[in-house]
Write an enzyme that holds these catalytic residues in place. Structure first.
Site, short mmCIF file in Angstrom:
data_model
loop_
_atom_site.label_atom_id
_atom_site.label_comp_id
_atom_site.label_asym_id
_atom_site.label_seq_id
_atom_site.Cartn_x
_atom_site.Cartn_y
_atom_site.Cartn_z
CB SER A 68 -0.93 -0.06 1.20
OG SER A 68 -1.92 0.90 1.09
N GLY A 507 1.20 -0.07 12.84
CA GLY A 507 1.08 -1.49 12.53
C GLY A 507 1.50 -1.79 11.10
CB THR A 508 1.65 -0.26 8.03
OG1 THR A 508 1.77 1.13 8.31
CG2 THR A 508 0.19 -0.69 8.09
C1 G16 Z 1 -3.25 0.66 6.48
C2 G16 Z 1 -4.59 0.39 7.11
C3 G16 Z 1 -5.21 1.68 7.57
C4 G16 Z 1 -4.26 2.41 8.50
C5 G16 Z 1 -2.88 2.56 7.84
C6 G16 Z 1 -1.84 3.10 8.79
O1 G16 Z 1 -3.42 1.45 5.35
O2 G16 Z 1 -5.42 -0.25 6.17
O3 G16 Z 1 -6.41 1.37 8.22
O4 G16 Z 1 -4.74 3.65 8.83
O5 G16 Z 1 -2.42 1.31 7.39
O6 G16 Z 1 -1.72 2.23 9.87
P1 G16 Z 1 -0.59 2.38 10.96
O7 G16 Z 1 -0.75 3.75 11.52
O8 G16 Z 1 -0.86 1.30 11.94
O9 G16 Z 1 0.73 2.24 10.25
P2 G16 Z 1 -2.71 1.09 3.98
O10 G16 Z 1 -3.32 2.04 3.00
O11 G16 Z 1 -1.25 1.28 4.19
O12 G16 Z 1 -3.10 -0.35 3.77
#
Ligand code: G16
Length: 549
Positions: A68, A507-508
């Site tokens: 993403s 979480g990403t």
């Molecule tokens: C993903 C999730 C979203 C979230 C984002 C950032 O988005 O699908 O719901 O807001 O990550 O998450 P975090 O703050 O935990 O890193 P995407 O578009 O990267 O799949």
């Protein structure tokens, strides 16, 4: 003793997809994410898991290979359940377990899950696969397919698609095409037909002009918008930018929805034409933000909160006109601008709920309403309509007693249901929804901006040794550990007006996120940096300490 049927599982793992990384990996906000080179064995194992899940749910499961908004060198995987929603959270633990056991423990964990859920292992199972434009995606898809084949599942590869397209296709197939035709073409047809219906003869109206600059983030969102450009050329003028070739390293680089939202700045690659409406999507086209630069070069952002309020006010208006009794609710996260929450509650009189980050949490909550609108501030969101809502609207539409005005309103709502992708946030579907509403109202972005004024806000990232030391409660608005950090945040916040701040681990990405808002830009710049500094000091920061202006 192992049943011999799973022997291939270990053999494939050992010979082709051995576990190469010692440290554990976690199923995060939206599945697994890491450097692409670390993910081969994880994909293989998700192939195994998806077959088990498909047999357990007696439906097709989707697996999207994407990271993403992350940089091009990262990749990841998002699992999709039969109704097209993200995989049920209770199985995330299994996913994490599967990803982290040793190669020779795979058979045992398969047996464990088969026993626990009584999974019929001889049933046929089909897995739909999609991938974004990352150069690492094809080889990861191969690993995934080996996992599917090792358990005698059938992989079906849809090639390069947006994440929401794969969600849509999975939902269609499992609903026996009640949701739509289960192909990419079916997706275009459904959205375009609904959009044209909503537009009617009106291509421009009042202050609304149909010219739009579109930033494809050099990813799949750029590839797929072309199908809409072609089909909508008589009523929309979408100018595509940032459509670089695969493997150029430009994916999300200085462009895309995440870049624009985080930096509150115009992306690279778009001509700076004052007052032209612009939209950016992210690397798998499930998020969108709008913006423009005014005649003085000032940047104006319309993030997920803005889109949510626009859609909520529009739906509220048409539900009232339809005379159908339906309850409406809006779901946000802690990142929502305080001014938007205030506006929704006071001006729109729509109830608002706040949940933890991650579309899976928002989606779940939104299902509690007849019409549940959910958006993260980063532009990820959609609307879900309950069965009750759809049934009621359809029966009023059919009823010969229904008056003309009422029928018009009901038809509008029914077309809106088709233009939006109910399965998950979808940048392109959301774009069509926003364009519909702006045109309907005769609004340009300045009109849209007039509804409320955002509090100045800022996002920062802090790198720490172990981001898991941060834990939170109250939908991430309170920091529980490390002990003392919340007190420190409270102290800092109390120095400023209309201020609010919170921290949470991403979480990403391997970082801690810091959000703050306050009465002025100067205050918020200070506050964000001070909170970031507190995180750095109390949560084991590494690298350079944040500098407080
Ligand atoms: C993903 C999730 C979203 C979230 C984002 C950032 O988005 O699908 O719901 O807001 O990550 O998450 P975090 O703050 O935990 O890193 P995407 O578009 O990267 O799949």
């Amino acid at each position: 003793k192992m049943p011999s049927s799973y022997r291939t599982v270990y053999a494939f793992a050992r010979e082709m997809h051995p576990k190469t990384v010692k440290r554990d990996i976690q199923y995060g906000t939206a599945g697994f994410r890491d450097k692409a080179s670390n993910l081969g064995y994880v994909m293989y194992r998700m192939g195994l898991l998806s077959v088990l899940r498909a047999r357990y749910k007696k439906g097709i499961i989707g697996v999207m290979i994407t990271a993403s908004h992350n940089p091009e060198g990262d990749n990841g995987v998002k699992l999709i359940d039969p109704h097209g929603e993200m995989m049920e959270q209770s199985w995330e633990e299994w996913a994490t377990k599967f990803a982290n056991v040793q190669d020779d423990e795979l058979e045992a964990i398969i047996n464990e899950i088969v026993d626990k859920f009584n999974i019929p292992m001889t049933d046929r199972s089909v897995i739909y696969i999609g991938k974004d434009t990352r150069p690492s995606s094809p080889s990861l898809a191969k690993s995934l397919m080996d996992g599917i084949l090792a358990l005698s599942g059938k992989p079906v590869d849809f090639g390069i698609v947006t994440t929401p397209q794969l969600h849509y296709i999975v939902a269609c197939r499992n609903s026996h095409e009640e949701y739509g035709t289960a192909t990419e073409e079916g997706y275009y047809k459904k959205l375009v037909t609904a959009f044209k219906k909503l537009r009617g003869e009106n291509c421009e109206n009042g202050n609304y002009v149909n010219r739009l600059f579109y930033d494809g983030a050099n990813g799949v969102g750029a590839k797929k918008i072309k199908f809409f450009q072609e089909r909508l050329k008589d009523c929309m003028n979408i100018e595509l930018y940032n459509d670089a070739g695969i493997g150029t390293g430009k994916l999300n680089y200085l462009c895309g929805a995440d870049y624009v939202k985080t930096n509150q700045a115009y992306p690279t690659g778009l001509p700076i034409d004052p007052n032209v409406r612009c939209a950016s999507v992210d690397g798998d086209a499930d998020r969108i933000v709008y913006y423009f630069n005014d005649e003085n070069g000032k940047f104006h952002l319309f993030d997920g909160d803005r889109i949510a309020t626009l859609i909520a006010s529009y739906l509220k208006e048409w539900v009232e006109k339809s005379g159908v009794d339906l309850n409406l609710g809006l779901v946000q996260t802690a990142y929502a601008n305080g001014a938007s929450t205030e506006y929704i509650k006071k001006q729109l009189s729509v109830p608002v709920a706040c949940v933890s980050t991650g579309v899976k949490h928002l989606h779940h909550k939104a299902l509690e309403f007849d019409i549940g609108i959910y958006f993260e501030a980063n532009g990820h969101g959609t609307v879900v309509f309950s069965k009750n809502a759809k049934d009621k609207l359809r029966s009023v539409a059919k009823d010969p007693e229904t008056g003309e005005k009422q029928k018009y309103a009901v038809e509008k709502l029914l077309a809106f249901i088709d233009v939006i992708n109910e399965t998950v946030g979808d940048a392109i579907a959301d774009l069509l929804a926003v364009e519909t509403i702006l045109c309907d109202r005769g609004w340009d972005l300045k009109d849209w901006e007039n509804s409320y004024t955002d509090l100045p806000n800022k996002l920062m990232k802090v790198t720490v040794k172990d981001r898991n030391v941060i834990s939170t409660s109250d939908a991430e608005r309170k920091c529980v550990t490390p002990v003392g950090l919340q007190d420190e945040i409270d102290k800092l916040v109390s120095k400023y007006q209309k201020a609010r701040s919170f921290v949470r681990s991403s979480g990403t990405e391997d970082i801690v996120r810091v959000y703050a808002e306050a009465a002025t830009q100067e205050q918020v710049n200070k506050l964000t940096a001070e909170v970031a500094r507190a995180v750095y000091n109390l949560a084991g920061g590494i690298g350079e300490a944040p500098i407080v202006p």
